[in-house]
Design an enzyme around this catalytic site. Structure first.
Site, PDB file in Angstrom:
ATOM      1  N   HIS A 139       0.733  -1.144  -0.104  1.00 23.12           N
ATOM      2  CA  HIS A 139       0.002   0.083   0.119  1.00 23.12           C
ATOM      3  C   HIS A 139       0.798   1.237   0.019  1.00 23.12           C
ATOM      4  CE1 HIS A 139      -3.278   2.645   0.769  1.00 23.12           C
ATOM      5  NE2 HIS A 139      -2.743   3.001   1.748  1.00 23.12           N
ATOM      6  N   LYS A 160       0.104  10.962   0.580  1.00 18.81           N
ATOM      7  CA  LYS A 160       0.730  10.035  -0.168  1.00 18.81           C
ATOM      8  C   LYS A 160       0.531  10.544  -1.656  1.00 18.81           C
ATOM      9  CE  LYS A 160      -0.457   6.252   1.192  1.00 18.81           C
ATOM     10  NZ  LYS A 160      -1.328   6.522   2.267  1.00 18.81           N
ATOM     11  N   ASP A 178      -1.650   3.831  -4.773  1.00 20.63           N
ATOM     12  CA  ASP A 178      -2.394   3.110  -3.948  1.00 20.63           C
ATOM     13  C   ASP A 178      -1.676   1.647  -3.850  1.00 20.63           C
ATOM     14  OD1 ASP A 178      -4.856   2.732  -2.382  1.00 20.63           O
ATOM     15  OD2 ASP A 178      -5.501   1.477  -3.848  1.00 20.63           O
TER      16      ASP A 178
END
Length: 317
Positions: A139, A160, A178
Site C-alpha cells: 500500500h 501520499k 495506492d
C-alpha cells in the site's frame, strides 16, 4: 502472489512465431528456466526437465539430422511430455519432421524465431523471470524521482497521492498509486509496477481519480521502476526522536533485497515533494560514493583533534 503465463503470452512478448499448434497456445508456463535438450537427444532422460520450454538451436538441430530416424522419433516422443509447454526453434531453422509428428500427437506447439539461440534465450528468460516472479502488494505510491524509484508509504489520508501529484508536476514520473506490485528481478534489484487496472491513475481526495498520462503527457508516467528507497510519511510528534544527521540506517527487506527506509514527519508548512527530491538525490549521491554524513563526521573529528592539540592557555602563562 504470482501471475499465470501461457504460451500465447510468451509469443506476444518475445518476438516468436507459431510454426505449429495455433490451437494449443493456452498451455501454462510454470518456470522461467529454459532447457536446451542436448543430453536428451542422446537418449539420456534420467533428469529431463519436462516442465521447461525446450529450446533447439543450430547445435541441437544439426545433431538431430545425423540421428537414425527411428531413434529420433523415440527421443522426440520421450521429450513431448504432458507438462511440456512448447518447443522453440531459433535462427529460422526447420524443426525435424520427427518432432513435428510427436508434437502433433501430444498437442504441444512448436514456435520459431529469426533470432539467434542466445538472443531468444535471453528474451524469454527475462520475460518469464519478470512475470513469473513472486509478487508482494504494498500500500503506497511509487514515483521515479531523478531515476531513483521511491515508494511513498504512510497511513491513509497522510498525503501520499497529493505528494506524488506535486512530484509529477515538478517533472518526475508516476509508476503506481495506492497499490504497488513488487518483485525481485535478481539478487540486488527490486522492481515495482502498478496493477493493470490502476496504470497511470491517481486518486486525489476531493477530486477523484485522474489519468496522469492524459493530463500531463506520456513523459509523466512509467510502466515500472527499480525500488531504491522507501519514504514513510507519519504525523509530526514533537517528542519523537527524528534522525537529524542521517546516521540512523533503517531498512526494509523484500524477498532477499534490503531497501533503505526514511521516516519523514508531516506537519503544515513542510514541502514534502522537495524533501523527497532531496532524499532521492542523496540516495543517488551515496550510490556514487559520496556520503554527506560521513563528510560531516570527518570534519567534526578534525575539529575536535585540532582543539585538543592546542596547549592550554593557563599552562602557558
Amino acid at each position: 502472489m504470482t501471475r499465470n503465463i501461457n504460451v500465447k503470452d510468451l509469443i506476444e512478448n518475445t518476438q516468436l512465431s507459431v510454426f505449429f499448434g495455433e490451437d494449443y497456445l493456452d498451455r501454462k508456463i510454470t518456470t522461467s528456466d529454459i532447457s536446451r535438450p542436448g543430453l536428451e537427444l542422446t537418449g539420456y532422460f534420467n533428469y529431463y526437465p519436462a516442465k521447461r520450454i525446450q529450446l533447439l538451436g543450430i547445435t541441437e538441430t544439426s545433431f538431430a539430422k545425423g540421428m537414425d530416424s527411428d531413434e529420433l522419433t523415440r527421443v522426440m516422443h520421450e521429450m513431448c511430455q504432458p507438462e511440456t509447454p512448447a518447443f522453440v526453434i531459433s535462427t529460422q531453422l526447420e524443426p525435424p519432421e520427427e518432432l513435428i509428428e510427436a508434437a502433433k500427437e501430444n498437442q504441444i506447439p512448436i514456435l520459431g524465431s529469426k533470432l539467434t539461440t542466445s538472443r531468444i534465450l535471453s528474451n524469454m528468460t527475462n520475460y518469464l523471470e519478470a512475470n513469473l516472479a513472486e509478487r508482494l502488494s504494498i500500500h503506497g505510491v511509487l514515483v521515479d524521482v531523478y531515476g531513483i524509484g521511491v515508494i511513498i508509504t504512510g497511513d491513509s489520508g497522510i498525503g501520499k497521492s497529493e505528494t506524488a501529484l506535486e512530484l509529477v508536476k515538478r517533472g518526475h514520473r508516476l509508476i503506481a498509486d495506492d497499490r504497488v506490485e513488487v518483485f525481485q528481478q535478481n539478487e540486488q534489484r527490486l522492481i515495482g509496477q502498478a496493477p493493470e487496472i490502476l496504470k497511470h491513475l491517481l486518486e486525489i481526495r476531493g477530486i477523484g481519480i485522474i489519468d496522469v498520462m492524459n493530463l500531463f503527457g506520456a513523459g509523466s508516467v512509467r510502466s515500472h521502476s527499480k525500488v531504491d528507497l522507501i519514504v514513510h510519511l507519519e504525523d509530526w510528534k514533537p517528542d519523537a526522536p527524528y534522525d537529524r544527521l542521517g546516521s540512523d540506517s533503517e531498512t526494509v527487506k523484500f524477498f532477499d533485497v534490503e531497501v533503505k527506509k526514511l521516516n519523514i514527519p508531516v506537519k503544515p508548512g513542510r514541502n514534502l515533494a522537495i524533501i523527497i527530491e532531496a532524499a532521492a538525490m542523496n540516495t543517488r549521491s551515496k550510490s556514487m560514493g559520496y556520503d554527506a554524513t560521513k563528510v560531516f563526521d570527518q570534519n567534526l573529528d578534525k575539529l575536535i583533534k585540532k582543539h585538543s592539540s592546542k596547549p592550554d592557555d593557563k599552562n602557558n602563562n
